[in-house]
Design an enzyme around this catalytic site. Structure first.
Site, PDB file in Angstrom:
ATOM      1  N   LYS A  51     -13.544  -8.296  -9.591  1.00 14.15           N
ATOM      2  CA  LYS A  51     -12.658  -9.051 -10.482  1.00 14.15           C
ATOM      3  C   LYS A  51     -12.020 -10.216  -9.716  1.00 14.15           C
ATOM      4  O   LYS A  51     -11.919 -11.334 -10.226  1.00 14.15           O
ATOM      5  CB  LYS A  51     -11.579  -8.122 -11.029  1.00 14.15           C
ATOM      6  CG  LYS A  51     -10.757  -8.750 -12.132  1.00 14.15           C
ATOM      7  CD  LYS A  51      -9.940  -7.710 -12.880  1.00 14.15           C
ATOM      8  CE  LYS A  51      -9.182  -8.351 -14.025  1.00 14.15           C
ATOM      9  NZ  LYS A  51      -8.592  -7.382 -14.937  1.00 14.15           N
ATOM     10  N   ASP A  52     -11.617  -9.940  -8.450  1.00  9.54           N
ATOM     11  CA  ASP A  52     -11.025 -11.004  -7.629  1.00  9.54           C
ATOM     12  C   ASP A  52     -12.046 -12.093  -7.323  1.00  9.54           C
ATOM     13  O   ASP A  52     -11.704 -13.280  -7.257  1.00  9.54           O
ATOM     14  CB  ASP A  52     -10.468 -10.427  -6.319  1.00  9.54           C
ATOM     15  CG  ASP A  52      -9.169  -9.670  -6.536  1.00  9.54           C
ATOM     16  OD1 ASP A  52      -8.621  -9.758  -7.655  1.00  9.54           O
ATOM     17  OD2 ASP A  52      -8.694  -9.004  -5.604  1.00  9.54           O
ATOM     18  N   HIS A  64       0.814  -1.219   0.000  1.00 15.14           N
ATOM     19  CA  HIS A  64       0.000   0.000   0.000  1.00 15.14           C
ATOM     20  C   HIS A  64       0.846   1.266   0.000  1.00 15.14           C
ATOM     21  O   HIS A  64       0.352   2.329  -0.351  1.00 15.14           O
ATOM     22  CB  HIS A  64      -0.965  -0.031   1.188  1.00 15.14           C
ATOM     23  CG  HIS A  64      -2.094  -0.986   0.973  1.00 15.14           C
ATOM     24  ND1 HIS A  64      -3.294  -0.903   1.625  1.00 15.14           N
ATOM     25  CD2 HIS A  64      -2.203  -2.051   0.148  1.00 15.14           C
ATOM     26  CE1 HIS A  64      -4.092  -1.877   1.226  1.00 15.14           C
ATOM     27  NE2 HIS A  64      -3.444  -2.589   0.326  1.00 15.14           N
ATOM     28  N   SER A  88       0.009  -1.144  -6.146  1.00 14.65           N
ATOM     29  CA  SER A  88       0.333  -2.264  -7.015  1.00 14.65           C
ATOM     30  C   SER A  88       1.172  -1.807  -8.202  1.00 14.65           C
ATOM     31  O   SER A  88       0.969  -0.715  -8.729  1.00 14.65           O
ATOM     32  CB  SER A  88      -0.950  -2.899  -7.552  1.00 14.65           C
ATOM     33  OG  SER A  88      -1.683  -3.491  -6.516  1.00 14.65           O
ATOM     34  N   GLU A 123       5.898 -34.011  -2.558  1.00 16.47           N
ATOM     35  CA  GLU A 123       4.728 -33.454  -3.217  1.00 16.47           C
ATOM     36  C   GLU A 123       5.174 -32.634  -4.423  1.00 16.47           C
ATOM     37  O   GLU A 123       6.298 -32.121  -4.457  1.00 16.47           O
ATOM     38  CB  GLU A 123       3.960 -32.550  -2.245  1.00 16.47           C
ATOM     39  CG  GLU A 123       3.381 -33.299  -1.065  1.00 16.47           C
ATOM     40  CD  GLU A 123       2.194 -34.146  -1.451  1.00 16.47           C
ATOM     41  OE1 GLU A 123       1.057 -33.680  -1.336  1.00 16.47           O
ATOM     42  OE2 GLU A 123       2.415 -35.299  -1.881  1.00 16.47           O
TER      43      GLU A 123
END
Lengths: 414, 180
Positions: A242-243, A214, A218, A286
């Site tokens: 959108k997320d 922040h 971004s 894994e």
């Protein structure tokens, strides 16, 4: 601080004493400006956060049924699967959720690599992300040990034995990690303790990660700075929705695994109780650890392999200095663009090699792929950044949007 | 400055000295307080107490191996054939990756006692049962990363850095040993 005009008198009463509503609005609400050109690759950060919450919630409930003792651990997991109401669902969510969490985080990391999100002024943001990834790896490894099957036991043995490679103190450190002379009950107990607490440590680092995010906002696909309000849109509702769309896709994939192929990413050997006197014929980690496992095995020296594996992650911390390019986004880098995809392919090849027994051609492929991984970061990145001539970068975020919108409008009028 | 602001003839003002001294004591105290937390993770007293195991050798036939547990680890006890002893002793030990003579590793040439944990990453080597692969040197073979051990448990080929460890053991009589 936002000038929130709350209509509800109760909310206003709270806000006056604890300004939590304006804090949320400033952090991920309508008062948090985000670049207007973020594409779907920017979904993976918030998605990782949601995956973390899913792991914590399912994990807390599973811990109510799990018994961290060598005599009961395996049976308690089977009891979760057979007797506990929806126990199978919670465990499959937790196991497959962990794998998808890694997938999401790896995409998030490669997105950062492609768009230069590690470059000035986001170096600390990037480092915190790597710290989160390393904590995730430790947490996932210890979680995998808890069911106390054959793969659990031997994964714990092989990975803790890596520390015996350290000169002089290796054996002492390893026995300290075990709390005994082999992987045993003290080991299982402490792994459970740490597996429970580390996710909350991750939550703490995530807060620092968001705090750093922040500060400078971004990054974006163009890799250029926000110049003013014309370059941004409010996080809510634009990116919250959108997320949410991305979350829907994530949940579909998760549900496909959980309901149709819950053991696809697991190993059948882990449904055999741990036997300290017999090693399974083929030990494989894994899938999300396979590239690192391949690097470990590529070096024909025990200590060397451990150092190379650690270095493969440590090198990421140095990226802000290794990358000498003037532009952030690979979109404007005609040469590096190819090398980025070579790196992606290289990591996938390492993953394939990690799943194969160390024989024949796979030894050579593993060594070449390991070599290329380090050549990419140590030679190609600084060198290409130095000689490459980047394409012209737009003046601002909103300019190409307006230009293409204008072109589209002209197109529409025809 | 008056002398009251200085220590006895020292360069450092009294207040700075007190700050440094207090800070040092706090750091040492904090480190001392962390030690019990760290040390609590070391093997506990009851774990350390499980330190010895007795093995009866009488039922083991020549050429046969058995596995017993000592401190949670498998221990291989092999009654070696004359041929295996010859293989282990006829080689020039100085040419080996971890040069040790068989005479240093076996108190009684017939009996080989080894910790059955690969010195690479801790897997259990195969070769205890007659049907299992014994590697290129007739001893043991670790399936995890392909280490070959000879009939003295010495590393001959593969990534393991050291020979299979020989635990401390004593012959209580001709047919009984105590490991640990």
């Amino acid at each position: 601080m936002s000038n929130m005009q709350l209509k509800n008198p109760i909310l206003r009463w709270i806000e006056y004493r604890l300004p939590i509503f304006s804090f949320l609005d400033d952090s991920l609400g309508s008062n948090y400006p985000a670049p207007k050109n973020l594409n779907y690759w920017w979904n993976f950060g918030s998605l990782a956060g949601i995956a973390l919450v899913l792991q914590i919630v399912t994990g807390i409930v599973l811990a109510m049924h799990y018994v961290p003792h060598v005599d009961y651990a395996f049976d308690s997991v089977e009891r979760i699967m057979r007797e506990v109401n929806y126990g199978w669902f919670l465990r499959y969510l937790h196991a497959n959720g962990a794998a998808l969490f890694f997938l999401v985080v790896y995409v998030h990391v490669f997105r950062g690599l492609y768009y230069g999100s590690y470059k000035y002024p986001r170096e600390i943001l990037w480092w915190l992300g790597i710290v989160i990834m390393v904590l995730m790896m430790a947490t996932a490894f210890m979680g995998y040990v808890l069911p106390w099957g054959q793969m659990s036991y031997w994964a714990a043995t092989v990975i803790t034995n890596l520390f015996t490679a350290l000169p002089w103190v290796g054996v002492n450190i390893t026995e300290w990690l075990w709390g005994g002379f082999t992987v045993g009950n003290p080991t299982l107990n402490r792994f459970f303790s740490l597996h429970y607490v580390l996710p909350f440590a991750i939550v703490g680092v995530v807060f620092l990660h968001l705090w750093a995010l922040h500060q400078h906002k971004s990054n974006n696909p163009l890799g250029i700075d926000i110049k003013g309000p014309q370059d941004t849109i409010p996080f809510h509702p634009y990116y919250t929705y959108k997320d949410l769309a991305g979350l829907g896709v994530f949940l579909l994939v998760l549900a496909a695994f959980v309901f149709y192929s819950p053991n696809y990413m697991g190993h059948p050997d882990n449904y055999i109780p741990a036997n300290p006197l017999q090693t399974p014929a083929h030990i494989v980690p894994e899938w999300y650890f396979l590239p690192f496992y391949a690097i470990l095995r590529a070096i024909p020296s025990k200590l060397g392999g451990v150092i190379a594996m650690a270095a493969s992650i440590f090198v990421l911390f140095l990226l802000p200095w290794i990358d000498t390019s003037r532009v952030r986004s690979t979109k404007f880098r005609p040469v590096y663009r190819y090398f980025f995809w070579f790196l992606v392919i290289d990591v996938i090849v390492l993953g394939i090699v990690g799943a194969k027994p160390p024989e024949g051609i796979w030894i050579l492929v593993g060594r070449l792929a390991t070599l290329y991984y380090f050549v990419h970061f140590i030679i190609i990145m600084p060198f290409v950044g130095w000689f490459e001539r980047p394409l012209p970068v737009p003046d601002s975020i909103h300019k190409p949007v307006l230009v293409s919108a204008g072109a589209a409008a002209v197109e529409a009028q025809r | 400055m008056t002398s009251a602001e200085h220590g006895h003839g020292g360069e450092m003002p009294r207040r700075d000295f007190l700050m440094v001294a207090t800070g040092t004591v706090a750091v040492v105290g904090a480190a001392a307080a962390v030690w019990p937390l760290v040390d609590s993770m070391n093997p506990a007293s009851d774990t350390l107490a499980l330190a010895s195991t007795e093995v009866d050798l009488a039922p083991i036939a020549e050429g046969q191996s058995i596995t017993v547990q000592w401190r949670g680890k498998p221990v291989f006890v092999r009654y070696r054939t004359a041929d295996e002893i010859k293989q282990a002793r006829d080689i020039d030990a100085t040419t080996l990756p971890d040069p040790k003579r068989d005479e240093e590793r076996a108190q009684n040439p017939k009996w080989l006692v080894l910790v059955g944990v690969c010195t690479h990453l801790g897997c259990i080597p195969l070769g205890q049962r007659s049907a299992e692969p014994r590697g290129d040197f007739g001893g043991w073979f670790c399936p995890c990363h392909g280490s070959h051990y000879d009939t003295s448990g010495r590393i001959r080929k593969g990534p393991a850095p050291e020979n299979l460890q020989v635990p401390a053991y004593t012959f209580l009589n001709d047919t009984k040993i105590r490991i640990g």
